[in-house]
Design an enzyme around this catalytic site. Structure first.
Site, PDB file in Angstrom:
ATOM      1  N   ASP A  49      -9.262  -9.787   8.875  1.00 56.17           N
ATOM      2  CA  ASP A  49      -8.815  -8.420   8.589  1.00 56.17           C
ATOM      3  C   ASP A  49      -9.846  -7.335   8.916  1.00 56.17           C
ATOM      4  O   ASP A  49      -9.467  -6.285   9.410  1.00 56.17           O
ATOM      5  CB  ASP A  49      -8.419  -8.320   7.106  1.00 56.17           C
ATOM      6  CG  ASP A  49      -7.543  -7.112   6.797  1.00 56.17           C
ATOM      7  OD1 ASP A  49      -6.697  -6.758   7.638  1.00 56.17           O
ATOM      8  OD2 ASP A  49      -7.701  -6.511   5.717  1.00 56.17           O
ATOM      9  N   HIS A  59     -10.595  -2.571  11.593  1.00 56.52           N
ATOM     10  CA  HIS A  59      -9.487  -3.396  11.099  1.00 56.52           C
ATOM     11  C   HIS A  59      -9.266  -4.535  12.088  1.00 56.52           C
ATOM     12  O   HIS A  59      -8.314  -4.505  12.879  1.00 56.52           O
ATOM     13  CB  HIS A  59      -8.248  -2.491  10.996  1.00 56.52           C
ATOM     14  CG  HIS A  59      -7.112  -3.088  10.259  1.00 56.52           C
ATOM     15  ND1 HIS A  59      -5.806  -2.709  10.491  1.00 56.52           N
ATOM     16  CD2 HIS A  59      -7.057  -4.023   9.288  1.00 56.52           C
ATOM     17  CE1 HIS A  59      -5.008  -3.387   9.685  1.00 56.52           C
ATOM     18  NE2 HIS A  59      -5.741  -4.189   8.954  1.00 56.52           N
ATOM     19  N   LYS A 110      -9.608  -2.430   1.846  1.00 53.10           N
ATOM     20  CA  LYS A 110      -9.376  -1.286   2.740  1.00 53.10           C
ATOM     21  C   LYS A 110     -10.170  -0.058   2.290  1.00 53.10           C
ATOM     22  O   LYS A 110     -10.671   0.700   3.116  1.00 53.10           O
ATOM     23  CB  LYS A 110      -7.892  -0.936   2.777  1.00 53.10           C
ATOM     24  CG  LYS A 110      -6.972  -2.106   3.049  1.00 53.10           C
ATOM     25  CD  LYS A 110      -7.117  -2.653   4.431  1.00 53.10           C
ATOM     26  CE  LYS A 110      -5.969  -3.615   4.701  1.00 53.10           C
ATOM     27  NZ  LYS A 110      -6.093  -4.283   5.983  1.00 53.10           N
ATOM     28  N   ARG A 130       0.838  -1.189   0.000  1.00 58.01           N
ATOM     29  CA  ARG A 130       0.000   0.000   0.000  1.00 58.01           C
ATOM     30  C   ARG A 130       0.875   1.242   0.000  1.00 58.01           C
ATOM     31  O   ARG A 130       1.948   1.261   0.590  1.00 58.01           O
ATOM     32  CB  ARG A 130      -0.890   0.021   1.239  1.00 58.01           C
ATOM     33  CG  ARG A 130      -2.155  -0.818   1.099  1.00 58.01           C
ATOM     34  CD  ARG A 130      -3.044  -0.692   2.312  1.00 58.01           C
ATOM     35  NE  ARG A 130      -2.450  -1.347   3.458  1.00 58.01           N
ATOM     36  CZ  ARG A 130      -1.920  -0.726   4.493  1.00 58.01           C
ATOM     37  NH1 ARG A 130      -1.909   0.595   4.561  1.00 58.01           N
ATOM     38  NH2 ARG A 130      -1.406  -1.412   5.493  1.00 58.01           N
ATOM     39  N   ARG A 182       2.189 -12.272  -0.864  1.00 50.62           N
ATOM     40  CA  ARG A 182       0.828 -12.513  -0.382  1.00 50.62           C
ATOM     41  C   ARG A 182       0.185 -13.721  -1.042  1.00 50.62           C
ATOM     42  O   ARG A 182       0.550 -14.094  -2.161  1.00 50.62           O
ATOM     43  CB  ARG A 182      -0.043 -11.294  -0.711  1.00 50.62           C
ATOM     44  CG  ARG A 182       0.385 -10.011  -0.018  1.00 50.62           C
ATOM     45  CD  ARG A 182      -0.369  -9.816   1.255  1.00 50.62           C
ATOM     46  NE  ARG A 182       0.088  -8.692   2.064  1.00 50.62           N
ATOM     47  CZ  ARG A 182      -0.549  -8.266   3.138  1.00 50.62           C
ATOM     48  NH1 ARG A 182      -1.661  -8.844   3.542  1.00 50.62           N
ATOM     49  NH2 ARG A 182      -0.077  -7.262   3.849  1.00 50.62           N
ATOM     50  N   GLY A 215      -4.278  -3.748  -1.389  1.00 48.81           N
ATOM     51  CA  GLY A 215      -4.922  -2.665  -0.656  1.00 48.81           C
ATOM     52  C   GLY A 215      -5.160  -1.417  -1.499  1.00 48.81           C
ATOM     53  O   GLY A 215      -5.991  -0.588  -1.156  1.00 48.81           O
ATOM     54  N   CYS A 231       1.052  -7.906  11.853  1.00 47.28           N
ATOM     55  CA  CYS A 231       1.359  -8.149  13.273  1.00 47.28           C
ATOM     56  C   CYS A 231       0.812  -9.496  13.723  1.00 47.28           C
ATOM     57  O   CYS A 231       0.705  -9.766  14.912  1.00 47.28           O
ATOM     58  CB  CYS A 231       0.763  -7.068  14.155  1.00 47.28           C
ATOM     59  SG  CYS A 231       1.740  -5.573  14.250  1.00 47.28           S
ATOM     60  N   SER A 241      -1.270  -3.903  10.302  1.00 44.34           N
ATOM     61  CA  SER A 241      -0.951  -4.885   9.266  1.00 44.34           C
ATOM     62  C   SER A 241       0.348  -5.624   9.593  1.00 44.34           C
ATOM     63  O   SER A 241       1.286  -5.016  10.103  1.00 44.34           O
ATOM     64  CB  SER A 241      -0.784  -4.188   7.915  1.00 44.34           C
ATOM     65  OG  SER A 241      -1.985  -3.572   7.549  1.00 44.34           O
ATOM     66  N   TYR A 272      -1.785  -3.449  -6.697  1.00 42.16           N
ATOM     67  CA  TYR A 272      -1.555  -4.093  -5.411  1.00 42.16           C
ATOM     68  C   TYR A 272      -2.823  -4.134  -4.541  1.00 42.16           C
ATOM     69  O   TYR A 272      -3.536  -3.124  -4.432  1.00 42.16           O
ATOM     70  CB  TYR A 272      -0.434  -3.378  -4.631  1.00 42.16           C
ATOM     71  CG  TYR A 272      -0.334  -3.946  -3.242  1.00 42.16           C
ATOM     72  CD1 TYR A 272       0.252  -5.205  -3.039  1.00 42.16           C
ATOM     73  CD2 TYR A 272      -0.911  -3.305  -2.158  1.00 42.16           C
ATOM     74  CE1 TYR A 272       0.276  -5.766  -1.775  1.00 42.16           C
ATOM     75  CE2 TYR A 272      -0.889  -3.870  -0.889  1.00 42.16           C
ATOM     76  CZ  TYR A 272      -0.296  -5.108  -0.708  1.00 42.16           C
ATOM     77  OH  TYR A 272      -0.289  -5.675   0.528  1.00 42.16           O
TER      78      TYR A 272
HETATM   79  O1  SAT Z   1      -2.327  -4.583   1.493  1.00 44.72           O
HETATM   80  S1  SAT Z   1      -3.574  -4.702   2.194  1.00 44.72           S
HETATM   81  O2  SAT Z   1      -3.994  -3.395   2.671  1.00 44.72           O
HETATM   82  O3  SAT Z   1      -4.596  -5.249   1.340  1.00 44.72           O
HETATM   83  C1  SAT Z   1      -3.320  -5.747   3.485  1.00 44.72           C
HETATM   84  C2  SAT Z   1      -2.851  -5.092   4.711  1.00 44.72           C
HETATM   85  O4  SAT Z   1      -2.022  -4.187   4.684  1.00 44.72           O
HETATM   86  O5  SAT Z   1      -3.349  -5.501   5.772  1.00 44.72           O
HETATM   87 MN    MN Z   2      -5.045  -5.391   7.268  1.00 45.60          MN
END
Ligand code: SAT
Ligand code: MN
Length: 587
Positions: free
Chosen positions: A276, A229, A209, A72, A373, A202, A253, A251, A200
């Site tokens: 998520d 979140h 998101k 992101r 991912r 996010g 963690c 994110s 990508y």
């Molecule tokens: O990259 S995303 O926002 O889809 C996933 C994340 O950062 O939790």
């Molecule tokens: Mn997330």
């Protein structure tokens, strides 16, 4: 501006001039067709999808992104409300008219020679009164396929929308994946997102998101609910009773690992509902009920393995839903399987790195991108809760907040009540990770793990949280955790992963009133011996350090919190300011 689905598609076609328009129906044949198109298409010199070894990873495909497009991009993400104060100091802001003009310039003719995929989708199980109707257009077949995994795409959405103009509109084009022409613009007051120049997750899967957090948090603010979140999970005790928790962490963690946890104790089980995002409403009996608006996991591959997350490894191999996608992992060429750090102990000898080059193990660099991912359907998950599709959601008894901190924050504590919990969540700090581009390892304040995702001013958001608490009959208990505290030698003191179930079991005991607490400066701490450590080789001294409050560290922490709060001026609710004064007095 109200607009029917037909009119929206017509406008988008006139704007972007695609050579084809394809409206997705969500069928299996469609997925197969799109995969086959993706296998034949190239985006800036890279084949969009390659088939992986079907025996090892059934129905799975590999995608390699442009190296400039792997996370992101928060600095290119804007919330475009009419007034700047509405977006708050937590968001980049641009005047909506200016933002649209800019984006229209990018979108004009952007799909020439390309197919425009129209993706009608529902966030939430379509039977639920909490579910929302959405439409995204995109010129990326990878995005179209990913959306199909992450949300309910197709006929049901078209039926729900009918001739109404009440749906979210997402406008997306990957353009030429140029970071200079990359923007993710949110218009919460118009239920609209425009995203250009990135493929990508996010940035491009607008149901995630962009809609389900930034836009939905604003809708929730208007309508009296919360878009968070958060993971959703059910913890089953040996008696068979299931207690539902929410958990918010920044994110990368370990949210995904937490929801797919296999507890170390016999008779306990964790049921997965989401990893998520949670939409939380006040439901039956005035309690909080949560649904997961998504239908898949967009999880970090790096670090996922049979030791850290065996259930996810089963999910990835138990592939009934077609297809599963792997993005920016490495590839083991000896058997055409995706590979990443943590999936096996030894590094295969015939490895291509995430950019497709022969991997040099002496390079000191990982073979998979740290933010590599997988995109996989939640229905493949063997621990999926039978309540997952329940339209009313699940009743919440506990909320867990956490961050990644090498010091200061204890392993676990409980907050006294809802308002103390909102305060504790509002001051979460976390070391930055690879999920967002930028510097790694700095502590940044990330209230409720929502800093990058709150679609309006966080001062108003805190007040909204406090207001919700006043309306709820039996507010859930709020817990703070930190799995990441380190010792003097820089080693993690808590084993984490499945041993986190020990901390969760303590929370369960708290909810059921089976164990007491001792009150400390910052909240309610476990009584000595009340966290079940049976079978774990951990020293008493380490446990003390894990739960220690270091006055010096807290003094520093408080001054960082003051600095953060100051950004919001008088928007910080009086209740929270009082909590901060009270905390300061204690140190
Ligand atoms: O990259 S995303 O926002 O889809 C996933 C994340 O950062 O939790
Ligand atoms: Mn997330």
């Amino acid at each position: 501006m109200a607009m029917s689905l037909d009119l929206f598609v017509k406008e988008m076609r006139e704007l972007m001039i695609p050579s084809n328009v394809y409206i997705m129906d969500g069928s299996q044949e469609e997925a197969e067709r799109l995969v086959s198109i993706a296998q034949k298409s190239e985006v800036d010199g890279r084949v969009v999808l390659k088939e992986l070894n079907d025996d090892e990873y059934p129905n799975s495909y590999y995608h390699r992104s442009n190296p400039n497009d792997v996370a992101r991009t928060e600095h290119l993400t804007f919330v475009c409300t009419v007034l700047k104060e509405q977006a708050g100091p937590n968001n980049n802001w641009m005047d909506p008219n200016k933002a649209k003009e800019k984006m229209m310039g990018f979108f004009k003719g952007a799909m020439k020679g390309r197919t425009m995929y129209v993706i009608p989708f529902v966030m939430g199980t379509p039977m639920s009164k909490y579910a929302k109707n959405c439409v995204q257009v995109t010129d990326s077949v990878y995005v179209a396929l990913s959306m199909r995994i992450m949300s309910r795409v197709g006929k049901q959405a078209i039926e729900r929308i009918g001739s109404s103009s009440d749906f979210f509109r997402g406008i997306h084009s990957i353009g030429d994946v140029n970071p200079d022409k990359r923007f993710i613009m949110h218009f919460p007051q118009e239920n609209l997102v425009m995203s250009f120049g990135s493929g990508y997750g996010g940035n491009a899967l607008l149901g995630k998101k962009c809609y389900s957090l930034r836009i939905a948090s604003y809708l929730g603010y208007q309508e009296g609910w919360l878009a968070e979140h958060m993971v959703i999970m059910g913890v089953q005790s040996p008696e068979g009773k299931v207690t539902y928790f929410l958990g918010a962490f920044p994110s990368a963690c370990g949210k995904t690992n937490l929801t797919l946890l296999e507890p170390v104790f016999k008779g306990y089980k964790i049921w997965t509902l989401g990893d998520d995002i949670a939409w939380i409403n006040i439901g039956e009996g005035g309690r909080l009920y949560a649904i997961n608006p998504e239908s898949g996991f967009f999880g970090v591959a790096s670090g996922t393995g049979v030791n850290t997350n065996p259930v996810m490894m089963k999910t990835l191999k138990n592939n009934k839903f077609y297809p599963t996608l792997f993005t920016n992992t490495a590839v083991d060429n000896s058997n055409n399987t995706p590979w990443w750090e943590g999936v096996s102990n030894d590094i295969p000898s015939h490895l291509s790195d995430w950019q497709g080059c022969k991997y040099d193990r002496n390079s000191g660099k990982p073979a998979a991108h740290p933010n590599s991912r997988f995109t996989v359907s939640i229905y493949n998950c063997p621990t999926l809760s039978p309540e997952y599709d329940n339209p009313r959601g699940v009743p919440i008894s506990g909320i867990i907040f956490g961050g990644r901190r090498k010091d200061t924050i204890p392993l676990v504590y409980e907050t006294k009540d809802w308002s103390s919990g909102v305060f504790a969540a509002s001051i979460i700090g976390s070391e930055t990770t690879a999920a967002a581009s930028g510097q790694l390892g700095n502590v940044r304040r990330d209230p409720m793990a929502m800093l990058p995702f709150c679609g309006y001013s966080m001062g108003d958001y805190f007040q909204h949280w406090l207001n919700i608490g006043k309306r709820v009959k039996k507010p859930p208990k709020i817990f703070m955790v930190n799995w990441f505290r380190k010792d003097e030698d820089g080693k993690f003191m808590w084993p984490g992963f499945k041993d986190n179930s020990r901390v969760i079991k303590w929370m369960l005991d708290r909810i059921e009133g089976k164990t007491g607490v001792r009150e400390c400066e910052i909240g309610l701490f476990p009584q000595e011996g009340s966290i079940d450590l049976s079978g774990l080789d951990i020293k008493e001294k380490t446990m003390q350090k894990l739960l220690k409050i270091d006055r010096g560290e807290w003094k520093k922490e408080i001054s960082m919190i003051e600095e953060f709060y100051a950004k919001f001026g008088d928007k910080i609710p009086v209740d929270l300011r009082n909590h901060l004064y009270a905390l300061k007095e204690k140190f």
